[in-house]
Scaffold this motif. Structure first.
Motif, PDB file in Angstrom:
ATOM      1  N   MET A   1      -8.204   0.623   4.622  1.00 53.93           N
ATOM      2  CA  MET A   1      -8.215   0.488   3.205  1.00 53.93           C
ATOM      3  C   MET A   1      -7.546  -0.955   2.980  1.00 53.93           C
ATOM      4  SD  MET A   1      -7.252   4.437   2.359  1.00 53.93           S
ATOM      5  CE  MET A   1      -6.564   4.008   0.755  1.00 53.93           C
TER       6      MET A   1
ATOM      7  N   ILE B   1      -3.739  -7.595 -10.787  1.00 52.70           N
ATOM      8  CA  ILE B   1      -2.882  -6.450 -10.892  1.00 52.70           C
ATOM      9  C   ILE B   1      -3.521  -5.331 -10.009  1.00 52.70           C
ATOM     10  CG2 ILE B   1      -2.819  -4.492 -12.524  1.00 52.70           C
ATOM     11  CD1 ILE B   1      -2.979  -6.537 -14.837  1.00 52.70           C
ATOM     12  N   VAL B   2      -4.890  -5.169  -9.843  1.00 54.53           N
ATOM     13  CA  VAL B   2      -5.384  -4.359  -8.940  1.00 54.53           C
ATOM     14  C   VAL B   2      -4.942  -4.782  -7.532  1.00 54.53           C
ATOM     15  CG1 VAL B   2      -7.670  -3.698  -8.067  1.00 54.53           C
ATOM     16  CG2 VAL B   2      -7.367  -4.198 -10.384  1.00 54.53           C
TER      17      VAL B   2
ATOM     18  N   HIS C   1      -0.350  -2.716 -18.795  1.00 56.79           N
ATOM     19  CA  HIS C   1       0.314  -3.413 -17.919  1.00 56.79           C
ATOM     20  C   HIS C   1       1.042  -4.474 -18.280  1.00 56.79           C
ATOM     21  CE1 HIS C   1       0.973  -5.398 -14.088  1.00 56.79           C
ATOM     22  NE2 HIS C   1       0.811  -4.303 -13.313  1.00 56.79           N
TER      23      HIS C   1
ATOM     24  N   ARG D   1      -6.493 -10.175 -14.283  1.00 62.25           N
ATOM     25  CA  ARG D   1      -6.765  -8.422 -13.941  1.00 62.25           C
ATOM     26  C   ARG D   1      -6.839  -8.152 -12.352  1.00 62.25           C
ATOM     27  NH1 ARG D   1     -11.150  -7.167 -18.696  1.00 62.25           N
ATOM     28  NH2 ARG D   1     -11.970  -9.116 -17.767  1.00 62.25           N
ATOM     29  N   LEU D   2      -7.651  -9.041 -11.819  1.00 59.24           N
ATOM     30  CA  LEU D   2      -7.748  -8.911 -10.212  1.00 59.24           C
ATOM     31  C   LEU D   2      -6.466  -8.626  -9.702  1.00 59.24           C
ATOM     32  CD1 LEU D   2      -9.505  -8.287  -7.777  1.00 59.24           C
ATOM     33  CD2 LEU D   2     -10.052 -10.809  -7.869  1.00 59.24           C
TER      34      LEU D   2
ATOM     35  N   TRP E   1      -2.406  13.061  14.137  1.00 63.83           N
ATOM     36  CA  TRP E   1      -2.391  13.026  12.327  1.00 63.83           C
ATOM     37  C   TRP E   1      -1.777  11.550  11.960  1.00 63.83           C
ATOM     38  CZ3 TRP E   1       2.306  12.286   9.543  1.00 63.83           C
ATOM     39  CH2 TRP E   1       3.112  12.765  10.202  1.00 63.83           C
TER      40      TRP E   1
ATOM     41  N   LYS F   1      11.304  19.469  17.454  1.00 63.16           N
ATOM     42  CA  LYS F   1      11.385  21.113  17.492  1.00 63.16           C
ATOM     43  C   LYS F   1      10.172  21.489  18.193  1.00 63.16           C
ATOM     44  CE  LYS F   1      14.074  21.344  13.443  1.00 63.16           C
ATOM     45  NZ  LYS F   1      14.022  21.454  11.836  1.00 63.16           N
ATOM     46  N   TYR F   2       8.895  20.954  18.451  1.00 62.64           N
ATOM     47  CA  TYR F   2       7.689  21.352  18.780  1.00 62.64           C
ATOM     48  C   TYR F   2       7.454  21.042  20.133  1.00 62.64           C
ATOM     49  CZ  TYR F   2       8.051  22.483  13.747  1.00 62.64           C
ATOM     50  OH  TYR F   2       8.671  22.875  12.630  1.00 62.64           O
TER      51      TYR F   2
ATOM     52  N   LEU G   1       5.872  10.508   3.628  1.00 61.69           N
ATOM     53  CA  LEU G   1       4.986  11.343   4.102  1.00 61.69           C
ATOM     54  C   LEU G   1       4.568  10.938   5.846  1.00 61.69           C
ATOM     55  CD1 LEU G   1       2.184  11.578   1.118  1.00 61.69           C
ATOM     56  CD2 LEU G   1       3.701  13.190   2.188  1.00 61.69           C
TER      57      LEU G   1
ATOM     58  N   PHE H   1       0.922  -0.081  -2.521  1.00 59.51           N
ATOM     59  CA  PHE H   1       0.803   1.522  -2.372  1.00 59.51           C
ATOM     60  C   PHE H   1       0.242   1.457  -0.741  1.00 59.51           C
ATOM     61  CE2 PHE H   1       0.641   5.696  -2.748  1.00 59.51           C
ATOM     62  CZ  PHE H   1      -0.546   6.175  -2.299  1.00 59.51           C
ATOM     63  N   ILE H   2      -0.689   0.667  -0.375  1.00 65.26           N
ATOM     64  CA  ILE H   2      -1.639   0.939   0.875  1.00 65.26           C
ATOM     65  C   ILE H   2      -0.661   0.300   2.147  1.00 65.26           C
ATOM     66  CG2 ILE H   2      -3.563   0.508   1.816  1.00 65.26           C
ATOM     67  CD1 ILE H   2      -4.921   0.446  -0.353  1.00 65.26           C
TER      68      ILE H   2
ATOM     69  N   TRP I   1      -0.888  -3.778  -6.958  1.00 64.59           N
ATOM     70  CA  TRP I   1      -0.653  -2.407  -6.809  1.00 64.59           C
ATOM     71  C   TRP I   1      -1.365  -1.718  -5.678  1.00 64.59           C
ATOM     72  CZ3 TRP I   1       3.681  -0.588  -8.916  1.00 64.59           C
ATOM     73  CH2 TRP I   1       4.161  -1.225 -10.088  1.00 64.59           C
ATOM     74  N   SER I   2      -2.498  -1.942  -5.370  1.00 68.70           N
ATOM     75  CA  SER I   2      -3.224  -1.613  -4.133  1.00 68.70           C
ATOM     76  C   SER I   2      -2.441  -2.009  -3.006  1.00 68.70           C
ATOM     77  CB  SER I   2      -4.496  -2.086  -4.169  1.00 68.70           C
ATOM     78  OG  SER I   2      -5.200  -1.922  -5.302  1.00 68.70           O
TER      79      SER I   2
ATOM     80  N   PRO J   1       7.584  14.308   8.411  1.00 71.42           N
ATOM     81  CA  PRO J   1       7.251  15.233   9.407  1.00 71.42           C
ATOM     82  C   PRO J   1       7.561  14.934  10.795  1.00 71.42           C
ATOM     83  CG  PRO J   1       5.551  14.800   7.670  1.00 71.42           C
ATOM     84  CD  PRO J   1       6.701  13.807   7.494  1.00 71.42           C
TER      85      PRO J   1
END
Lengths: 722, 60
Positions: free
Chosen positions: A278, A241-242, A488, A238-239, A267, A522-523, A512, A249-250, A245-246, A516
């Motif tokens: 994280m 799986i966590v 899962h 189970r760990l 930013w 342009k700026y 993301l 994604f991160i 995916w973590s 940007p």
């Protein structure tokens, strides 16, 4: 009782990838030792262009990542995947195309990089034809791997396979996006991204090359080979799986931590820092899962060298994934960025995590597929302890060097002046540590030599490789989704959806952060707008890129006091907006060059390139005498400027059409200035003159700069409206 | 409108909302894994690499 059939696992392809990895490891480690010695004692450059540090360094990184680690990954993936899915690889033909294609790619790198064909994008230096070859071979690999999953005789895909899926999907995305370039010649191209955009895309790629080429596949290997080595299941499924995916994604967001305090918008820097912090959690989740698999079997650490290698590898993974987030904190990066601490961090991971896990895996696989025992357990132990000593000596020396550099660079006295204003003062202080680092590398290489001897003796003592290993498995497996199972578990049986979810996980962060940034130009305030490089300056820039000057010299003055005091005003987005590729750099073995333009006369640069010690007595920079012998291809500048115009550099049609004559006119000026100072001989058309023109332009391309505007007048016919 | 949004990509409220959504999703995942499905189902999956009972040179 279900019917059984016989399945033949392909061990031959595994053996070939194992041996290829071991072979190329020698090249990678030797190149690394040479590079280390060159920094300790510059004459080890031998004044040969093919062996100069700035060309050897990309050879070393490519050999270590793609040749050594790459072949190891494929060996382990092909070995473990067949056994986890209880089926032979999908296609023997694809397996061999994959193998020979990958070796040809490595050979191309080994030839082109020392010859100076480089895009200067770290871990993506290879030029466009090789980039295309990598794409094709990766597709072959993906087809073979996913085809094997489709024909599997095991319903559930084990955690190791998820990590392999993430690797294949993400590396494809990273490679394609970061390789978006337009050829200007057979072995030269310009990226479509420039300046800050190129910086973000490059370090999105660069960090995720570490993430999805040097981490996720090795985590997959960890989840298979540690349980196999200790004959125990993983600590917590189970760990895992966590963890998976973590991590997936991160990780993808972390790239901007390579660009802290640069002109990348705040930013983006903050996002990179936060996600890097994280990332510590899932990384240590994986480490804990790997280490606690040894519950009840810790005695094997004492008696079994394979377990020593694997567990130490996971420990180094834990160290690196603690240190990485630490270095991503802005205030820590303030000290560490551009310094040898980053080199220490990289090598703790590469030598400890990747290297030791690979060797542990080889020591496991080789006796299995050659149906024998290792020739000498004692040599395995010697390899371990000598290698570990090498890693620790390397790491500690570079950590000490990095901290020293950071503190000396940042030191400001009570009057507000730099305590060590001359960059070379710092170099002299840390130079002895470069010798210590070289010793560390030599020890690691020594351990490798013992491994090669041991492996050769093992294979020679075996009867023969068991090329096809026959096992019995269930003839039919119900691959349909069972709604009574956990969500899962159901997901693991639906490989397509699983792969799409992996893609979406990495796509979110990528979009993301990158989208940007693509609009940033342009700026850019009008006050920050600059003129594009002249044709000759662009030719000189190409020399800077292909010679690998970025390996030691940055071009990005950071937004903090000591950098501004030392180099001038902090770099802005506008100043590098036309840089294809960007040359912000990631290491300061030498000083930053962002505002070196017209700081020294042309003659200074001439003498400095011929012999750096003639200008800076204690310099460790190699000499570049061949730049005086090599000629610029002025005519090719027409094509180069037209491609740059295509990607947004505002050249006029006249400047493009007259690029060669424009460059020759400016080269006449530089040559005349050098001749006036006593430089003899026909030097006008040389790469050295072009490089000098480029260096004199750095930080001096403002639209108000009179000399920059005067260079525009050199275009025959006026050049048109800029 | 897109240009305005992109030029001011520092909206703290949006970041907070994204963080909260992320935490909710993550918490749900943890709950499903640890408190919904029985451990035994996952323990069985962890045995997959060991099912072939490959000889391990006398490993215990």
């Amino acid at each position: 009782m279900s019917q059984k059939i016989q399945v033949r696992y392909d061990n031959k392809i595994v053996a070939f990838f194992v041996l290829a990895s071991i072979f190329w490891a020698g090249a990678a480690f030797l190149a690394g030792v040479l590079a280390a010695l060159q920094l300790a004692y510059w004459p080890f450059n031998f004044e040969l262009e093919w062996l100069t540090f700035s060309r050897i360094r990309p050879l070393h990184t490519n050999a270590a990542i793609f040749a050594f680690a790459g072949n190891a990954i494929f060996a382990g993936m092909y070995h473990s995947t067949q056994r986890l899915l209880k089926t032979r690889l999908f296609s023997d033909a694809l397996s061999w195309i994959h193998f020979w294609g990958w070796q040809l790619i490595i050979l191309s790198a080994a030839i082109t990089l020392p010859l100076g064909f480089s895009q200067s994008k770290e871990y993506a230096e290879l030029e466009w034809p090789i980039d295309i070859a990598i794409t094709l071979i990766w597709v072959v690999f993906a087809l073979n791997f996913f085809g094997t999953i489709v024909k599997r005789k095991e319903k559930h895909i084990y955690v190791a396979i998820w990590f392999y899926i993430a690797t294949i999907v993400t590396v494809a995305v990273l490679h394609i996006v970061n390789s978006l370039e337009i050829p200007v010649g057979f072995l030269q191209s310009y990226p479509i991204f420039g300046g800050v955009q190129d910086a973000l895309v490059q370090w999105w790629y660069g960090h995720n090359a570490v993430a999805f080429f040097l981490t996720t596949p090795f985590l997959g290997l960890m989840y298979y080979y540690i349980p196999k080595a200790v004959n125990r299941p993983v600590y917590s499924y189970r760990l895992s799986i966590v963890h998976f995916w973590s991590l997936v994604f991160i990780y993808i967001w972390a790239g901007p931590h390579h660009l802290l305090y640069t002109s990348l918008p705040d930013w983006a820097q903050t996002l990179g820092m936060i996600f890097s912090l994280m990332l510590w959690a899932p990384s240590w989740g994986g480490m804990i899962n790997g280490l606690l698999t040894l519950r009840g079997a810790w005695h094997l650490l004492r008696t079994d060298p394979i377990v020593k290698f694997l567990v130490t590898a996971v420990t180094f993974y834990g160290m690196s994934t603690f240190e990485g987030p630490l270095l991503s904190i802005k205030s820590v990066s303030l000290l560490a960025h551009y310094s040898d601490w980053i080199i220490a961090h990289v090598h703790g991971g590469a030598l400890g995590w990747n290297g030791f896990l690979s060797f542990g895996m080889f020591y496991y696989i080789i006796p299995k597929i050659w149906k024998t025992k290792m020739y000498s357990t004692r040599l395995m132990n010697y390899h371990f302890w000598i290698g570990l000593s090498g890693i620790l000596i390397y790491y500690i020396s570079m950590w000490a060097s990095g901290i020293t550099q950071g503190l000396m660079w940042r030191a400001i006295d009570d009057s507000g002046y730099l305590v060590y204003p001359d960059f070379v003062e710092t170099v002299m202080q840390i130079a002895p540590l470069y010798w210590v680092r070289a010793v560390g590398g030599i020890l690691y290489l020594t351990g490798y030599v013992l491994a090669v001897y041991n492996i050769v003796k093992t294979i020679k003592s075996a009867n023969a490789l068991e090329a096809d290993e026959t096992v019995e498995v269930n003839a039919t497996v119900d691959l349909s989704v069972d709604k009574s199972e956990g969500f899962h578990r159901r997901l693991e049986g639906m490989v397509t959806i699983f792969s799409v979810l992996v893609f979406l996980s990495i796509a979110v962060g990528s979009i993301l952060e990158i989208v940007p940034t693509l609009s940033i130009h342009k700026y850019v305030p009008q006050s920050d707008e600059v003129l594009p490089y002249t044709a000759l300056e662009q030719a000189g820039r190409d020399v800077f890129v292909t010679e690998g000057c970025y390996v030691c010299h940055s071009q990005q003055i950071q937004k903090h006091v000591s950098d501004v005091l030392r180099y001038g005003p902090a770099s802005t987005i506008g100043e590098s907006i036309y840089d294809h590729p960007f040359q912000w750099g990631s290491k300061r073995t030498g000083p930053d060059l962002a505002r070196v333009g017209r700081k020294y006369p042309d003659l200074w640069h001439f003498r400095h390139m011929m012999n750096p010690r003639s200008m800076v007595e204690k310099s460790i920079m190699p000499s570049y005498p061949w730049l005086l012998d090599k000629k610029v291809d002025f005519y090719s500048l027409r094509k180069k400027l037209s491609v740059l115009k295509m990607v947004g550099v505002p050249y006029t049609d006249e400047q493009v059409a007259q690029a060669d004559r424009w460059a020759e006119a400016q080269a006449d000026e530089v040559a005349a200035s050098l001749a006036k100072e006593g430089v003899e001989g026909e030097i006008k058309g040389t790469k050295l003159v072009a490089l000098i023109a480029y260096l004199q332009a750095l930080g001096k391309k403002s639209k108000d700069d009179e000399k920059a505007k005067a260079h525009l007048e050199l275009v025959p016919g006026g050049g048109g409206e800029q | 409108m897109k240009q305005a949004a992109l030029s001011y990509f520092t909206n703290n409220e949006l970041s907070l909302i994204a963080l909260i959504l992320f935490l909710i999703a993550f918490s749900f995942l943890i709950f499903r894994l640890y408190f919904w499905d029985p451990k035994s189902k996952y323990d069985k999956l962890a045995q997959i690499p060991l099912e072939d009972k490959e000889a391990t040179d006398g490993r215990r």
